[in-house]
Design an enzyme around this catalytic site. Structure first.
Site, mmCIF file in Angstrom:
data_model
loop_
_atom_site.group_PDB
_atom_site.id
_atom_site.type_symbol
_atom_site.label_atom_id
_atom_site.label_comp_id
_atom_site.label_asym_id
_atom_site.label_seq_id
_atom_site.Cartn_x
_atom_site.Cartn_y
_atom_site.Cartn_z
ATOM 1 N N ASP A 1 0.824 -1.199 0.000
ATOM 2 C CA ASP A 1 0.000 0.000 0.000
ATOM 3 C C ASP A 1 0.864 1.256 0.000
ATOM 4 O O ASP A 1 2.088 1.198 0.171
ATOM 5 C CB ASP A 1 -0.920 0.020 1.225
ATOM 6 C CG ASP A 1 -2.101 -0.933 1.071
ATOM 7 O OD1 ASP A 1 -2.374 -1.348 -0.056
ATOM 8 O OD2 ASP A 1 -2.738 -1.243 2.089
ATOM 9 N N LYS B 1 -3.322 3.336 -2.743
ATOM 10 C CA LYS B 1 -4.518 4.124 -3.029
ATOM 11 C C LYS B 1 -4.396 5.481 -2.353
ATOM 12 O O LYS B 1 -3.996 5.579 -1.202
ATOM 13 C CB LYS B 1 -5.769 3.412 -2.511
ATOM 14 C CG LYS B 1 -5.994 2.035 -3.105
ATOM 15 C CD LYS B 1 -7.161 1.335 -2.437
ATOM 16 C CE LYS B 1 -7.345 -0.071 -2.986
ATOM 17 N NZ LYS B 1 -8.441 -0.792 -2.291
ATOM 18 N N MET C 1 -9.131 8.456 8.557
ATOM 19 C CA MET C 1 -9.461 8.993 7.224
ATOM 20 C C MET C 1 -10.532 10.076 7.311
ATOM 21 O O MET C 1 -11.470 10.130 6.509
ATOM 22 C CB MET C 1 -9.914 7.852 6.296
ATOM 23 C CG MET C 1 -8.823 6.838 6.023
ATOM 24 S SD MET C 1 -9.376 5.408 5.053
ATOM 25 C CE MET C 1 -10.184 4.431 6.334
#
Length: 259
Positions: free
Chosen positions: A37, A59, A175
């Site tokens: 990641d 991502k 997030m």
């Protein structure tokens, strides 16, 4: 199960290379393929042999190099070719990491799969900033949520809002930087006290870690003024009060943005 090859889902921790567990490091060192990641400590890959294939599927908000279905297929394909595959994921694979989906895809394909737990940023990042998610005499519970779903930003559900409005538990949000204005509005509208302490920890565990402490009502405004950016962990509740562990907490204090 497919003979020979297998997949190991490995938690890389919150960002610092030395927060990988020994088991995680050993799995990476033995891999034929590492699929990683964006937020993993890539320095752990520097000493891999030339034969090891390293695939970046990181991502970013609004930009996915490889969709999740493609990642699942990649893991299965390499394992079926008899290779030892490490799926290196930030934090812990099963804490908002979609590790469960990757595990299930391997099982469905008849590929052997196991998990190496990681140090979750939901717990580690607040701790590194001196913010205990539980503290005797303050709170004995915490609730972890993500501010993103497949549809994008979401409002906090009633359980999450209740943690703050009733001061029943610490609320840890992952997030959540872009959603912070909506989060603040949701909590205030639900009846949360404007002076509820908030700690925002950016780039936790790295040399660039920055901590912003502020009251709930000013949290979004202050974050915008300081240019707070992801990745960050947001902690809301009395444990985020400036000076709590020094016995001088003040819920209404706007702390030094660097901690």
């Amino acid at each position: 199960m497919t003979a020979g090859g297998h997949v190991t889902l490995v938690g890389a921790g919150p960002g610092a290379a030395d927060l990988l567990t020994y088991r995680a490091w050993r799995a990476v060192a033995r891999a034929d393929v590492v699929v990683h990641d964006r937020l993993v400590p890539v320095e752990v890959l520097d000493d891999l042999g030339e034969h090891v294939e390293v695939v970046d599927v990181g991502k970013a908000p609004g930009r996915h190099k490889v969709p999740q279905d493609g990642i699942n297929a990649l893991l299965v394909r390499h394992a079926r070719a008899g290779r030892r595959v490490v799926r290196l994921k930030g934090g812990d694979p099963f804490v908002f990491g979609r590790g469960g989906e990757e595990y299930a895809a391997c099982v469905a394909a008849g590929v052997a799969v196991d998990v190496v737990p990681g140090v979750s940023s939901a717990l580690a990042v607040p701790a590194l900033a001196g913010v205990p998610v539980t503290h005797r005499g303050t709170t004995t519970a915490f609730h972890v949520v993500t501010a993103h779903t497949r549809a994008g930003e979401q409002e906090l559900d009633d359980v999450a809002a209740g943690c703050v409005t009733q001061r029943a538990a610490t609320l840890v949000i992952l997030m959540g930087v872009s959603a912070l204005p909506a989060i603040v509005t949701r909590l205030l509208d639900a009846g949360a006290s404007p002076d509820t302490p908030v700690a925002i920890v950016e780039r936790g565990s790295t040399p660039d870690q920055r901590v912003t402490r502020v009251g709930l009502d000013l949290a979004a405004k202050r974050a915008d003024e300081l240019g707070v950016r992801a990745p960050a962990v947001i902690v809301i509740g009395d444990v985020a009060a400036h000076g709590l562990l020094e016995g001088t907490s003040d819920r209404g204090d706007v702390g030094d943005p660097r901690g």
